[in-house]
Scaffold this motif. Structure first.
Motif, PDB file in Angstrom:
ATOM      1  N   GLN A 128       0.844  -1.199   0.000  1.00 57.62           N
ATOM      2  CA  GLN A 128       0.000   0.000   0.000  1.00 57.62           C
ATOM      3  C   GLN A 128       0.884   1.257   0.000  1.00 57.62           C
ATOM      4  OE1 GLN A 128      -2.702   0.239   3.384  1.00 57.62           O
ATOM      5  NE2 GLN A 128      -4.424   0.570   2.006  1.00 57.62           N
ATOM      6  N   ARG A 129       1.940   1.228   0.810  1.00 57.86           N
ATOM      7  CA  ARG A 129       2.886   2.351   0.856  1.00 57.86           C
ATOM      8  C   ARG A 129       3.624   2.479  -0.480  1.00 57.86           C
ATOM      9  NH1 ARG A 129       6.189   1.301   6.269  1.00 57.86           N
ATOM     10  NH2 ARG A 129       7.429   3.094   5.599  1.00 57.86           N
ATOM     11  N   CYS A 130       3.954   1.341  -1.092  1.00 58.60           N
ATOM     12  CA  CYS A 130       4.626   1.350  -2.401  1.00 58.60           C
ATOM     13  C   CYS A 130       3.757   2.034  -3.455  1.00 58.60           C
ATOM     14  CB  CYS A 130       4.934  -0.078  -2.876  1.00 58.60           C
ATOM     15  SG  CYS A 130       6.202  -0.903  -1.903  1.00 58.60           S
ATOM     16  N   SER A 131       2.464   1.675  -3.452  1.00 60.26           N
ATOM     17  CA  SER A 131       1.551   2.237  -4.461  1.00 60.26           C
ATOM     18  C   SER A 131       1.264   3.714  -4.200  1.00 60.26           C
ATOM     19  CB  SER A 131       0.245   1.443  -4.510  1.00 60.26           C
ATOM     20  OG  SER A 131      -0.413   1.523  -3.268  1.00 60.26           O
ATOM     21  N   THR A 132       1.422   4.137  -2.958  1.00 59.07           N
ATOM     22  CA  THR A 132       1.258   5.562  -2.643  1.00 59.07           C
ATOM     23  C   THR A 132       2.443   6.357  -3.194  1.00 59.07           C
ATOM     24  OG1 THR A 132       0.124   4.952  -0.608  1.00 59.07           O
ATOM     25  CG2 THR A 132       0.885   7.218  -0.756  1.00 59.07           C
ATOM     26  N   ILE A 133       3.648   5.761  -3.074  1.00 57.15           N
ATOM     27  CA  ILE A 133       4.862   6.434  -3.562  1.00 57.15           C
ATOM     28  C   ILE A 133       4.904   6.414  -5.093  1.00 57.15           C
ATOM     29  CG2 ILE A 133       7.410   6.359  -3.556  1.00 57.15           C
ATOM     30  CD1 ILE A 133       7.069   4.955  -0.712  1.00 57.15           C
ATOM     31  N   GLU A 134       4.548   5.262  -5.694  1.00 60.62           N
ATOM     32  CA  GLU A 134       4.528   5.136  -7.163  1.00 60.62           C
ATOM     33  C   GLU A 134       3.140   4.678  -7.608  1.00 60.62           C
ATOM     34  OE1 GLU A 134       7.713   2.769  -8.744  1.00 60.62           O
ATOM     35  OE2 GLU A 134       9.242   3.713  -7.466  1.00 60.62           O
ATOM     36  N   PRO A 135       2.185   5.603  -7.690  1.00 64.61           N
ATOM     37  CA  PRO A 135       0.794   5.214  -7.959  1.00 64.61           C
ATOM     38  C   PRO A 135       0.533   4.603  -9.339  1.00 64.61           C
ATOM     39  CG  PRO A 135       1.032   7.611  -7.872  1.00 64.61           C
ATOM     40  CD  PRO A 135       2.334   7.038  -7.448  1.00 64.61           C
ATOM     41  N   LYS A 136       1.487   4.746 -10.273  1.00 67.71           N
ATOM     42  CA  LYS A 136       1.254   4.213 -11.634  1.00 67.71           C
ATOM     43  C   LYS A 136       1.954   2.873 -11.858  1.00 67.71           C
ATOM     44  CE  LYS A 136       0.444   8.731 -13.757  1.00 67.71           C
ATOM     45  NZ  LYS A 136       0.884   9.712 -14.773  1.00 67.71           N
ATOM     46  N   ASN A 137       2.631   2.359 -10.862  1.00 70.48           N
ATOM     47  CA  ASN A 137       3.354   1.092 -10.991  1.00 70.48           C
ATOM     48  C   ASN A 137       2.354  -0.075 -11.011  1.00 70.48           C
ATOM     49  OD1 ASN A 137       4.842  -1.342 -10.326  1.00 70.48           O
ATOM     50  ND2 ASN A 137       6.555   0.010  -9.791  1.00 70.48           N
ATOM     51  N   LYS A 138       2.260  -0.733 -12.179  1.00 71.68           N
ATOM     52  CA  LYS A 138       1.255  -1.786 -12.363  1.00 71.68           C
ATOM     53  C   LYS A 138       1.516  -2.992 -11.458  1.00 71.68           C
ATOM     54  CE  LYS A 138      -0.015  -0.582 -17.084  1.00 71.68           C
ATOM     55  NZ  LYS A 138      -0.047  -1.021 -18.499  1.00 71.68           N
ATOM     56  N   THR A 139       2.789  -3.309 -11.224  1.00 68.57           N
ATOM     57  CA  THR A 139       3.134  -4.451 -10.352  1.00 68.57           C
ATOM     58  C   THR A 139       2.591  -4.221  -8.944  1.00 68.57           C
ATOM     59  OG1 THR A 139       5.155  -4.767 -11.627  1.00 68.57           O
ATOM     60  CG2 THR A 139       5.033  -5.885  -9.483  1.00 68.57           C
ATOM     61  N   PHE A 140       2.807  -3.007  -8.449  1.00 67.08           N
ATOM     62  CA  PHE A 140       2.328  -2.673  -7.095  1.00 67.08           C
ATOM     63  C   PHE A 140       0.795  -2.756  -7.033  1.00 67.08           C
ATOM     64  CE2 PHE A 140       6.237   0.306  -6.424  1.00 67.08           C
ATOM     65  CZ  PHE A 140       7.047  -0.818  -6.292  1.00 67.08           C
ATOM     66  N   LEU A 141       0.139  -2.188  -8.027  1.00 69.18           N
ATOM     67  CA  LEU A 141      -1.333  -2.153  -8.028  1.00 69.18           C
ATOM     68  C   LEU A 141      -1.923  -3.558  -8.109  1.00 69.18           C
ATOM     69  CD1 LEU A 141      -1.905   0.912 -10.391  1.00 69.18           C
ATOM     70  CD2 LEU A 141      -2.253   0.827  -7.921  1.00 69.18           C
ATOM     71  N   GLU A 142      -1.310  -4.407  -8.941  1.00 70.37           N
ATOM     72  CA  GLU A 142      -1.795  -5.787  -9.076  1.00 70.37           C
ATOM     73  C   GLU A 142      -1.594  -6.551  -7.763  1.00 70.37           C
ATOM     74  OE1 GLU A 142      -3.310  -9.306 -10.129  1.00 70.37           O
ATOM     75  OE2 GLU A 142      -3.574  -7.395 -11.161  1.00 70.37           O
ATOM     76  N   THR A 143      -0.415  -6.372  -7.145  1.00 73.92           N
ATOM     77  CA  THR A 143      -0.144  -7.038  -5.854  1.00 73.92           C
ATOM     78  C   THR A 143      -1.113  -6.551  -4.782  1.00 73.92           C
ATOM     79  OG1 THR A 143       2.196  -7.107  -6.466  1.00 73.92           O
ATOM     80  CG2 THR A 143       1.663  -7.588  -4.164  1.00 73.92           C
ATOM     81  N   LEU A 144      -1.387  -5.258  -4.775  1.00 73.68           N
ATOM     82  CA  LEU A 144      -2.324  -4.672  -3.807  1.00 73.68           C
ATOM     83  C   LEU A 144      -3.716  -5.290  -3.951  1.00 73.68           C
ATOM     84  CD1 LEU A 144      -2.478  -2.309  -1.669  1.00 73.68           C
ATOM     85  CD2 LEU A 144      -3.365  -0.896  -3.504  1.00 73.68           C
ATOM     86  N   ARG A 145      -4.179  -5.405  -5.216  1.00 72.56           N
ATOM     87  CA  ARG A 145      -5.507  -5.990  -5.466  1.00 72.56           C
ATOM     88  C   ARG A 145      -5.559  -7.451  -5.046  1.00 72.56           C
ATOM     89  NH1 ARG A 145      -7.720  -9.361  -8.164  1.00 72.56           N
ATOM     90  NH2 ARG A 145      -5.822  -9.926  -9.273  1.00 72.56           N
ATOM     91  N   ARG A 146      -4.494  -8.185  -5.420  1.00 76.59           N
ATOM     92  CA  ARG A 146      -4.449  -9.624  -5.119  1.00 76.59           C
ATOM     93  C   ARG A 146      -4.405  -9.894  -3.609  1.00 76.59           C
ATOM     94  NH1 ARG A 146      -0.191 -12.475  -4.177  1.00 76.59           N
ATOM     95  NH2 ARG A 146       1.250 -10.968  -5.120  1.00 76.59           N
ATOM     96  N   LEU A 147      -3.548  -9.150  -2.890  1.00 73.93           N
ATOM     97  CA  LEU A 147      -3.442  -9.352  -1.434  1.00 73.93           C
ATOM     98  C   LEU A 147      -4.753  -8.971  -0.734  1.00 73.93           C
ATOM     99  CD1 LEU A 147       0.155  -8.118  -0.549  1.00 73.93           C
ATOM    100  CD2 LEU A 147      -0.700 -10.444  -0.436  1.00 73.93           C
ATOM    101  N   GLY A 148      -5.377  -7.897  -1.212  1.00 74.10           N
ATOM    102  CA  GLY A 148      -6.658  -7.469  -0.626  1.00 74.10           C
ATOM    103  C   GLY A 148      -7.712  -8.554  -0.738  1.00 74.10           C
ATOM    104  N   ALA A 149      -7.789  -9.173  -1.902  1.00 74.00           N
ATOM    105  CA  ALA A 149      -8.762 -10.248  -2.126  1.00 74.00           C
ATOM    106  C   ALA A 149      -8.449 -11.458  -1.250  1.00 74.00           C
ATOM    107  CB  ALA A 149      -8.753 -10.644  -3.602  1.00 74.00           C
ATOM    108  N   GLU A 150      -7.159 -11.783  -1.135  1.00 73.96           N
ATOM    109  CA  GLU A 150      -6.757 -12.939  -0.308  1.00 73.96           C
ATOM    110  C   GLU A 150      -7.104 -12.710   1.167  1.00 73.96           C
ATOM    111  OE1 GLU A 150      -2.751 -14.366  -0.778  1.00 73.96           O
ATOM    112  OE2 GLU A 150      -2.824 -14.139  -2.959  1.00 73.96           O
ATOM    113  N   ILE A 151      -6.827 -11.501   1.642  1.00 73.39           N
ATOM    114  CA  ILE A 151      -7.130 -11.178   3.053  1.00 73.39           C
ATOM    115  C   ILE A 151      -8.633 -11.295   3.310  1.00 73.39           C
ATOM    116  CG2 ILE A 151      -7.195  -9.282   4.740  1.00 73.39           C
ATOM    117  CD1 ILE A 151      -4.484  -8.358   3.492  1.00 73.39           C
TER     118      ILE A 151
END
Length: 927
Positions: free
Chosen positions: A107-130
């Motif tokens: 989440q902090r990574c995507s805040t620093i680099e909001p356009k990074n697709k790897t970060f956004l995909e990981t954020l979505r995937r982890l959110g769903a898993e949780i």
């Protein structure tokens, strides 16, 4: 292949670069070796962070996730925005199954680099898993709890733990929804069917959690469980189950009548129309009121629910249809409860509180009606129409204890008094008991008492002398007590011969101390004293009789809450805390001249006698009894009773020496609910008692924990212009005490909008009130909001403070100078503004620094220092060019003196500051 001799390398940068080459070549172990060597040699924190981050990548390759996370954390400690280290730690934590922590990192990574697709995909995937894991975990926990609870052979401790966990889970909306979605309602019904108290309580409390604040779920539960089912559970003869079910019904009512703030959209009107369910619940509760299948505890809770939810809470609300419906469909049922005679066979099951709760309900319904045509429903009740005279008279007693106006009208009907007299003369003891009680309740009005004194005293005396039944004897005695005290505290209006009331009181005290008698019978002894203690001789005798007084206090703590009013009346009488109108001497003379009756005060109702009684009551343990009475979570603790308890507390707190004892026994805490809820007069009296305590006690001891913040609102209410001067003064003293404790309390005082009132009282003519308001302001000026008000233009706030510093009253002078010192220290602009509000500022300042009181002198010197430190060089120059320099020099040159050292030190500091500004030169001796 790269070969290096690490023994020859001593440069960490070189080692890092070598490690990078090994990593790129896939030689992970050698890379780790280089990086480890580099960490031991590197002194540069930033370079060290890069090395740790790189080694973290190596550990990820090696699947050594704990080490990878540890190294990444070390890099993040140096640079919290190191996005590579954050993402590597996220990867490691995910592998360690610490999904929540991994999610925060990405989440902090995507805040620093909001356009990074790897970060956004990981954020979505982890959110769903949780989400999936949480849901699965909660679902399995819910099922596991039910398995434990419904397993006959399961250990009792495990069952209790599972039950508690289920209740806790249901209090959270997400948990309640999981229980509901996972077949929870049928499983909870299975728990109800077991009939075991612990299981039933757990199920009911879980249902209550599920129904709180969720209209749709509540309606579904009502239809799945059924209102009749819930009523049958509340009807069981178990106080805890009845109370828990009552709480569930309250949660249901709150959710269906506005407790749910969710927006359901257009479907709400169609799908969530709760009016039918609310009507069904109301009908079911009315059926419970007069049903023989319902236990006493269940009946109490049904009546309590009707009391809470039927009458309007706000008379401005025009809809009182629930009250009209209840009267139409339930008035006879409520009167039937009032008419029950517990001593007769085949009566409704009741507790000691049931009939009085029914009377309270009748009173609340009567009060909720708006006009005479609506009140005619009540008046249609005819005691002559009831099946048996005895029940009619008992129902009449219920009305006299509730809507007295109705009962009083019925007593005046032809034949009713004759019916009472006939029952008094009956050979059946139960008839005599009911008739005597009715006579007692009907003689409340002076006119009615006079009629009964004329017609019924001989009858009561006859019963008292002839009966051998103690229960009837005590009631007859109370009747005589009430009639004997019909003149109130008017010494000239005694109804009986001299000494008769003392004899009656002595017998009441004797019964009160007889622990062999049942509580209900001893309660009547207190009823008698409640009337007789209007006589000052009786008051004195009662407080002198320590066993009787302590017996009353113990009864006040019992489960029988019908006793509260009588105890409160007795205490009000003994402390003389009832409302007393001041009579003008001129009017007394005029009344005597025109041969009109003039009330006379008993010699023992004078202040010194009252103070002695208060001391004895405090010694006897009155505070512990009062604290228990206030805690009574029962409708029988009416606003009138609360008001009387508040009056008693105020009388007990009159002497400052006694306030410590009141706090020690929990009196401070007990006053807070009385000051927040009840009648307008009751809240004022309780607030005043709080003010008396908070003004002289340590508030942190008197009101421990978070309770101290609840005290502020009642105290602020006493600043209202309609309150009297003593209340204003003591409220200001107590707020000063609170404001001196911490910032949170100061902010709370400001939030309660006390500041304008405090400012107003600073302009008051009364010296004490003005001084108290200024002291309070002195403790509030550390708040930014207060400072901003003094910075505002177009008002005289600052001018008033400066002029107050010149007052002769030393306490006022000290408070004003203290406030000015703190204001000028916090806001440099006020140093300049102070010199513009009055031409006398220099003269006033000189007067302060020449004062013979060290505290005031110290405050004046602090103001001088603040002006020198204010960045206004012209003002500082003007100050030093005045006589103030000479005064500072004299004080600064004085010998050290422990009593005046603070003053001397500040004067020296002012001189040093003046030297720093170049306004004076240091004194030098020629060589």
């Amino acid at each position: 292949r790269i070969v290096c001799n690490m023994g020859e390398m001593a440069d960490p940068i070189q080692l890092k670069d070598e490690g990078n080459k090994h990593f790129q070549a896939g030689e992970v172990d050698k890379a780790i070796e280089c990086y480890t060597k580099a960490t031991k040699l590197c002194k540069d924190k930033k370079v060290l962070a890069v090395i740790y981050r790189n080694r973290s990548a190596c550990f990820l390759k090696k699947e050594s996730y704990t080490n990878a996370a540890s190294d990444a954390s070390k890099a993040i400690d140096v640079d919290a925005a190191d996005v590579k280290a954050l993402f590597r730690r996220c990867q490691a934590l995910e592998k360690l199954d610490k999904l929540d922590m991994a999610f925060k990192d990405v989440q902090r990574c995507s805040t620093i680099e909001p356009k990074n697709k790897t970060f956004l995909e990981t954020l979505r995937r982890l959110g769903a898993e949780i989400q999936a894991k949480t849901t699965f975990s909660t679902d399995s926990r819910v099922q596991n709890m039910f398995d434990i609870l419904l397993d006959e052979e399961m250990d009792k401790d495990k069952k209790e733990k599972a039950a508690n966990n289920l209740v806790v889970l249901a209090r959270e909306d997400a948990g309640a929804e999981r229980i509901f979605q996972n077949n929870g309602v049928p499983l909870l019904l299975d728990m109800l069917e077991t009939g075991k108290v612990e299981m039933v309580l757990a199920a009911i409390r879980t249902f209550a959690g599920m129904c709180t604040g969720h209209k749709a779920r509540t309606m579904a539960i009502i239809h799945l469980v059924g209102i009749d089912k819930l009523c049958s559970i509340m009807a069981v003869d178990n106080e805890d189950i009845a109370l828990a079910t009552s709480d569930l019904f309250q949660c249901i009512n709150d959710s269906l009548t506005g407790g749910d703030q969710r927006i359901y959209g257009k479907e709400e009107a169609l799908v969530l129309d709760a009016s039918k369910d609310l009507k069904s619940i109301l009908m079911a509760l009315l059926e419970m009121v007069a049903s023989k299948k319902v236990s006493g505890h269940g009946r109490d809770q049904a009546l309590n629910l009707l009391c809470r939810n039927v009458p309007r809470k706000d008379k401005k609300d025009h809809d009182h249809s629930k009250s009209l419906f209840t009267i139409d469909h339930g008035l006879k049922k409520i009167l039937k409860v009032c008419g029950q005679i517990p001593d007769l066979p085949d009566q409704l099951p009741m507790t000691e509180n049931t009939q009085l709760i029914a009377s309270v309900l009748l009173d609340k319904l009567w009060d909720d009606l708006r006009c005479d045509p609506e009140r005619d429903h009540y008046r249609e009740f005819d005691p002559n129409d009831m099946d048996r005279n005895i029940h009619a008279i008992n129902a009449l007693s219920g009305l006299l204890q509730g809507p007295f106006e109705v009962g009083n009208q019925l007593v005046g009907r032809q034949g009713i008094m004759e019916m009472m007299v006939a029952l008094c003369g009956s050979e059946r003891e139960v008839d005599q008991m009911v008739a005597v009680e009715a006579l007692i309740h009907s003689s409340t009005k002076m006119s009615r008492a006079s009629f009964i004194i004329t017609n019924g005293v001989s009858l009561l005396k006859d019963i008292y002398k002839k009966t051998k039944n103690e229960k009837i004897k005590i009631r007859a005695l109370v009747g005589l007590c009430k009639l004997g005290s019909a003149g109130g505290d008017d010494y000239s209006m005694r109804q009986f011969a001299e000494g008769s009331t003392e004899k009656l009181a002595k017998q009441c005290r004797k019964w009160l101390c007889n622990s062999a008698m049942d509580t209900k019978t001893r309660k009547w002894a207190i009823e008698g004293l409640a009337y007789l203690t209007q006589d000052a001789d009786v008051k004195d005798d009662f407080v002198e009789d320590e066993p009787a007084m302590k017996a009353m206090f113990e009864l006040a703590k019992s489960k029988d809450k019908t006793i509260l009013y009588a105890v409160a009346c007795t205490l009000v009488n003994c402390t003389n805390s009832y409302e007393k109108k001041d009579i003008m001497p001129e009017l007394v003379q005029l009344a005597k001249f025109s041969k009109q009756h003039v009330p006379e005060q008993h010699p023992k109702d004078k202040k010194d006698f009252i103070q002695k009684r208060v001391k004895r009551m405090l010694k006897g343990g009155v505070i512990s009894a009062l604290t228990v009475m206030v805690k009574a979570d029962n409708l029988l603790l009416t606003d009138q009773t609360k008001e009387m308890l508040a009056r008693v507390f105020l009388a007990l707190a009159d002497d400052a020496k006694d306030r410590g004892m009141i706090c020690a026994h929990g009196g401070g805490k007990a006053l807070i609910p009385l000051a927040l809820e009840g009648s307008a007069i009751g809240k004022i009296r309780a607030s005043h008692a709080l003010a008396k305590i908070a003004a002289v006690s340590n508030p942190e001891i008197a009101f421990p924990g978070e309770r101290i913040y609840e005290v502020v609102r009642p105290l602020v209410s006493l600043l209202h212009p309609e309150r009297d001067g003593v209340q204003n003064y003591e409220a200001l003293l107590s707020l000063t005490n609170l404001a001196g404790l911490n910032d949170k309390l100061r902010v709370k005082i400001l939030k309660e909008k006390a500041l304008p009132e405090i400012e107003q009282y600073m302009f008051e003519d009364h010296d004490h009130i003005r001084q108290a308001a200024t002291e309070c302001m002195c403790n509030l000026v550390t708040c930014k909001e207060v400072q901003d008000r003094y910075l505002e233009d177009g008002n005289d706030r600052l001018k008033l403070l400066v002029l107050m510093c010149a007052e002769d009253d030393e306490k006022l002078q000290r408070a004003a100078a203290g406030a000015l010192a703190m204001l000028t220290a916090a806001q440099k602009k006020l140093c300049t503004k102070m010199t513009l509000v009055t031409l006398q500022w220099m003269e006033i300042l000189q007067r302060l620094i020449l004062h013979d009181q060290p505290q005031i002198q110290h405050r004046g010197l602090v103001i001088v220092y603040n002006i020198l430190n204010s960045d206004d060089n012209e003002l500082a120059k003007k100050l030093i060019e005045s006589e103030i320099l000479e005064i500072l020099t004299v004080i600064g040159k004085a010998m050290d003196n422990p009593k005046r050292q603070l003053v001397i030190d500040v004067a020296r500091t002012c001189l040093v500051k003046a030297m720093d500004l170049g306004l004076i030169k240091p004194f030098t001796t020629p060589s």
